[in-house]
Write a protein that holds these residues in place. Structure first.
Motif, mmCIF file in Angstrom:
data_model
loop_
_atom_site.group_PDB
_atom_site.id
_atom_site.type_symbol
_atom_site.label_atom_id
_atom_site.label_comp_id
_atom_site.label_asym_id
_atom_site.label_seq_id
_atom_site.Cartn_x
_atom_site.Cartn_y
_atom_site.Cartn_z
ATOM 1 N N ARG A 1 0.740 -1.275 0.346
ATOM 2 C CA ARG A 1 -0.221 -0.453 0.069
ATOM 3 C C ARG A 1 0.895 1.350 0.117
ATOM 4 N NH1 ARG A 1 -3.461 -0.032 5.229
ATOM 5 N NH2 ARG A 1 -1.392 1.009 6.629
ATOM 6 N N ILE A 59 -9.979 -5.851 0.499
ATOM 7 C CA ILE A 59 -10.289 -5.448 0.772
ATOM 8 C C ILE A 59 -12.105 -5.666 1.776
ATOM 9 C CG2 ILE A 59 -10.552 -3.152 2.474
ATOM 10 C CD1 ILE A 59 -7.954 -2.352 0.358
ATOM 11 N N SER A 63 -14.262 -1.603 3.961
ATOM 12 C CA SER A 63 -13.531 -0.246 3.078
ATOM 13 C C SER A 63 -13.739 0.690 4.217
ATOM 14 C CB SER A 63 -13.446 -0.847 1.717
ATOM 15 O OG SER A 63 -13.521 -1.862 0.976
ATOM 16 N N ASP A 72 -8.118 3.471 4.048
ATOM 17 C CA ASP A 72 -7.603 2.677 2.651
ATOM 18 C C ASP A 72 -7.528 3.488 1.591
ATOM 19 O OD1 ASP A 72 -9.998 0.121 4.019
ATOM 20 O OD2 ASP A 72 -7.952 0.803 4.916
ATOM 21 N N TYR A 79 -2.380 0.671 -4.392
ATOM 22 C CA TYR A 79 -2.021 -0.834 -4.179
ATOM 23 C C TYR A 79 -1.296 -0.916 -5.580
ATOM 24 C CZ TYR A 79 -4.816 -0.097 -0.146
ATOM 25 O OH TYR A 79 -5.427 0.390 1.099
#
Lengths: 111, 111
Positions: free
Chosen positions: A37, A76, A79, A83, A87
């Motif tokens: 991330r 994920i 979320s 977030d 990615y």
């Protein structure tokens, strides 16, 4: 040439939804797979690693690997706006002694 | 453990100047890497090293040089800086085949 492909996005999901990020790779000799991330202006941070076929869960994150289809994904759950980031999918091949990175998918989680 | 450290955090160079970006890790990792990341783009590998005294070119090595005299340090040298070298530079390390850890990055501008 070894390649790792990701949809650049942006992928937009509402808060509380499941975000699904996908990655395909070209080298069948690949053995280790990682999800990083990266927040804007920051360095990549490792969030998941997976080495064998199937699912691996860590909190709200689930990595899925299918070596036959040369496909790895990251789910994920629930979320959160925090977030929201890019990615990066990365694939390790012992012969190359290096990680090959995809271009990244930008995820936006809207409150 | 400090992990992977990089200095400086920011630097502005004039065209034709030279500089060294420092990278150090205290995790006894044998593999170390230098990447550059242009705005909105993915990571591009510049050089890497699989151990002290061993270095190899990555995808974009032109205009850069590296050395690896110790396990801990992996400096990146820019000779005759050009505007095309304006980027964010990340150093990373790993034991090999496992998780790769990134430093905080050096933001370089060449004017």
């Amino acid at each position: 040439q070894k390649e790792v492909e990701q949809n650049s996005g942006p992928l937009s999901v509402p808060e509380g939804a499941i975000a699904s990020l996908n990655c395909t790779y070209s080298d069948r000799g690949s053995q280790s797979f990682f999800w990083y991330r990266q927040y804007s202006g920051k360095s990549p941070e490792l969030i998941m690693s997976i080495y064998s076929n199937g699912d691996k869960e860590d909190g709200r994150f689930t990595a899925q690997l299918n070596k036959a289809s040369q496909y790895v994904s990251l789910l994920i759950r629930d979320s959160q706006p925090s977030d929201s980031a890019t990615y990066l999918c990365a694939v390790w091949n012992n012969a190359g002694n290096m990680l090959t990175f995809g271009g990244g998918t930008r995820l936006m989680v809207k409150p | 453990n400090a992990g992977v450290t990089q200095t400086p955090k920011f630097r502005i160079l004039k065209i034709g100047q030279s500089m060294t970006l420092q990278c150090a890790q205290d995790m006894n990792h044998n593999y170390m890497y230098w990447y550059r990341q242009d705005p909105g783009m993915g990571l591009k590998l510049i050089y890497y090293s699989v151990g002290a005294g061993i270095t190899d070119k990555g995808e974009v090595p032109n205009g850069y040089n590296v050395s690896r005299s110790t396990t801990e340090d992996f400096p990146l040298r820019l000779e005759l800086a050009a505007p095309s070298q304006t980027s964010v530079y990340f150093c990373a390390s790993t034991l090999g085949g496992s998780e790769q850890f990134f430093g905080p990055g050096t933001r370089l501008t060449v004017l």
